[in-house]
Motif scaffolding. Structure first.
Motif, PDB file in Angstrom:
ATOM      1  N   ARG A 151      41.587  23.245  41.463  1.00 14.00           N
ATOM      2  CA  ARG A 151      41.810  24.113  40.309  1.00 14.00           C
ATOM      3  C   ARG A 151      42.477  25.429  40.724  1.00 14.00           C
ATOM      4  N   LYS A 152      42.958  26.166  39.736  1.00 15.71           N
ATOM      5  CA  LYS A 152      43.679  27.411  39.998  1.00 15.71           C
ATOM      6  C   LYS A 152      42.749  28.573  40.333  1.00 15.71           C
ATOM      7  N   TYR A 153      41.515  28.528  39.796  1.00 15.59           N
ATOM      8  CA  TYR A 153      40.606  29.656  39.933  1.00 15.59           C
ATOM      9  C   TYR A 153      39.234  29.157  40.383  1.00 15.59           C
ATOM     10  N   SER A 205      37.262  27.399  31.691  1.00 17.95           N
ATOM     11  CA  SER A 205      38.018  26.185  31.373  1.00 17.95           C
ATOM     12  C   SER A 205      38.070  25.231  32.557  1.00 17.95           C
ATOM     13  N   ASN A 222      40.438  24.808  34.365  1.00 17.85           N
ATOM     14  CA  ASN A 222      41.254  25.390  35.427  1.00 17.85           C
ATOM     15  C   ASN A 222      40.406  26.009  36.532  1.00 17.85           C
ATOM     16  N   THR A 241      35.897  35.229  27.288  1.00 19.37           N
ATOM     17  CA  THR A 241      36.538  33.953  27.586  1.00 19.37           C
ATOM     18  C   THR A 241      37.390  34.141  28.832  1.00 19.37           C
ATOM     19  N   GLU A 279      39.937  32.562  30.418  1.00 16.73           N
ATOM     20  CA  GLU A 279      41.399  32.479  30.417  1.00 16.73           C
ATOM     21  C   GLU A 279      42.020  33.711  29.759  1.00 16.73           C
ATOM     22  N   LEU A 291      41.869  36.618  32.156  1.00 19.91           N
ATOM     23  CA  LEU A 291      42.877  36.597  33.212  1.00 19.91           C
ATOM     24  C   LEU A 291      44.266  36.949  32.679  1.00 19.91           C
ATOM     25  N   ASP A 292      44.540  36.610  31.443  1.00 15.67           N
ATOM     26  CA  ASP A 292      45.812  37.017  30.842  1.00 15.67           C
ATOM     27  C   ASP A 292      45.939  38.535  30.860  1.00 15.67           C
TER      28      ASP A 292
END
Length: 367
Positions: free
Chosen positions: A105-107, A129, A131, A198, A200, A203-204
């Motif tokens: 996963r990315k994270y 998520s 991810n 949340t 995600e 992180l945005d």
């Protein structure tokens, strides 16, 4: 059968070349043998490890075998192309082709947990998520029960060590080479209210503002707070300083800027590599670390911040302290005493390290 084996053994004795690693006779030996010894060296190598490729001649094999990995350490004995210096915490199957396994996963989310807080941990997991790879650090020794209650538990990594803290686990199981694939590492406590969070979306915002180290803001109306700078603001997406408050003595120093607490930090890969090296191996509570994480980014006043748009409630459940009994060794008062002792010792070590570095730089400059 035993007799036959004995007869075969004595009939075909194995010839063992003595002192095979002596005097530069192996390709990784540090000795510099004479030029006329290279043929002898490769002759031995050729008998033991012939070229695996039909296109690799003896001379080419000699060149490959004597090439050295520039990295320091015992792995220099290996051809660089086979060295794998990084890993991850992604679970893999026992069957099927490795090429068809799901990707790392990315994270990464790492949580220190006790089974009594399973409901809150579950609520937290739901906010992250697919991810994310997830690892649970169990300080109470209870691991298998999680699989019986939560399906997601069967797909995360579990590490167990009784009565150990999140930072003890992090020092031993989140080495930079282990978390290298992850863009961001969430290193959280178990007692956080996540109704307004949340991952995600968080992180945005972090990427948008270029934060290398961050934490969600804390709701001061519901839960506990320790520092004004971590309190959620209603008029901003993020904030990086606490300059407006009277309690802030110096806007350029923690905890007025360049500061997050240790209960819910989020690190970029690069920042975590630095922070990990600052965690002391013999300390378990990491008190004092929050006031020094500014050292791990280029511009603390710009790259460390609090995200207001995604915020938490800190319930402040005394988990590890609560495991001890007051009248016995390891009770709450003794745990708290160690926390303060570690903080004083950490500050002293940082100060000594700063002084030592300053002296070295001064001598180098004057020389």
């Amino acid at each position: 059968a035993a007799a036959f084996g004995f007869v075969v053994g004595i009939s075909f004795p194995v010839v063992i070349t003595p002192k095979l690693q002596y005097g530069g006779m192996m390709p990784w030996s540090s000795s510099s043998g004479a030029a006329n010894s290279s043929f002898l060296d490769m002759s031995i190598l050729g008998r033991l490890w012939p070229p695996s490729s039909p296109n690799l001649t003896n001379s080419a094999f000699a060149e490959v075998a004597t090439a050295r990995n520039p990295e320091e350490g015992a792995e220099r004995r290996l051809p660089p192309g086979i060295v794998v210096s990084e890993t991850d915490l992604h679970l893999r199957r026992l069957w099927g082709s490795p090429t068809q396994d799901s990707a790392t996963r990315k994270y990464l989310l790492a949580l220190a947990v006790g089974y009594d807080e399973k409901a809150n941990v579950d609520a937290t997991i739901q906010k992250f998520s697919d991810n994310f790879d997830i690892v649970l650090f169990h300080y109470d020794g209870r691991t298998t029960e999680w699989d019986e209650v939560f399906e997601w538990s069967k797909e995360v990594a579990h590490v167990s060590a009784r009565k150990q803290t999140k930072w003890w686990f992090a020092k031993r199981f989140l080495h930079p080479s282990i978390v290298a694939p992850y863009d961001y590492i969430f290193l959280w406590d178990e007692d956080l209210g996540v109704e307004n969070f949340t991952a995600e979306a968080y992180l945005d915002i972090v990427r948008k503002h270029g934060l290398e180290i961050s934490q969600p803001g804390l709701d001061a109306t519901n839960g506990t707070t320790n520092y004004d700078i971590t309190i959620k603001r209603n008029d901003s997406e993020i904030h990086k300083t606490d300059a407006a408050r009277e309690s802030c003595r110096d806007v350029h120093k923690p905890p007025c800027s360049g500061f997050v607490e240790v209960m819910a930090p989020v690190f970029s890969r690069d920042a975590w590599r630095c922070v990990w090296h600052m965690i002391q191996n013999d300390f378990v509570h990491a008190w004092g670390l929050d006031s020094n994480i500014w050292r791990c980014v280029h511009d603390p006043e710009e790259q460390i911040g609090i995200v207001d748009a995604q915020y938490l409630v800190h319930h402040a459940v005394p988990t590890l302290q609560g495991q001890g009994e007051k009248e016995k060794e390891g009770g709450r008062s003794e745990v708290r005493a160690r926390q303060f002792e570690e903080m004083r010792a950490f500050r002293s070590r940082v100060s000594d390290a700063d002084d030592e570095l300053f002296c070295k730089l001064t001598k180098k400059g004057s020389g």
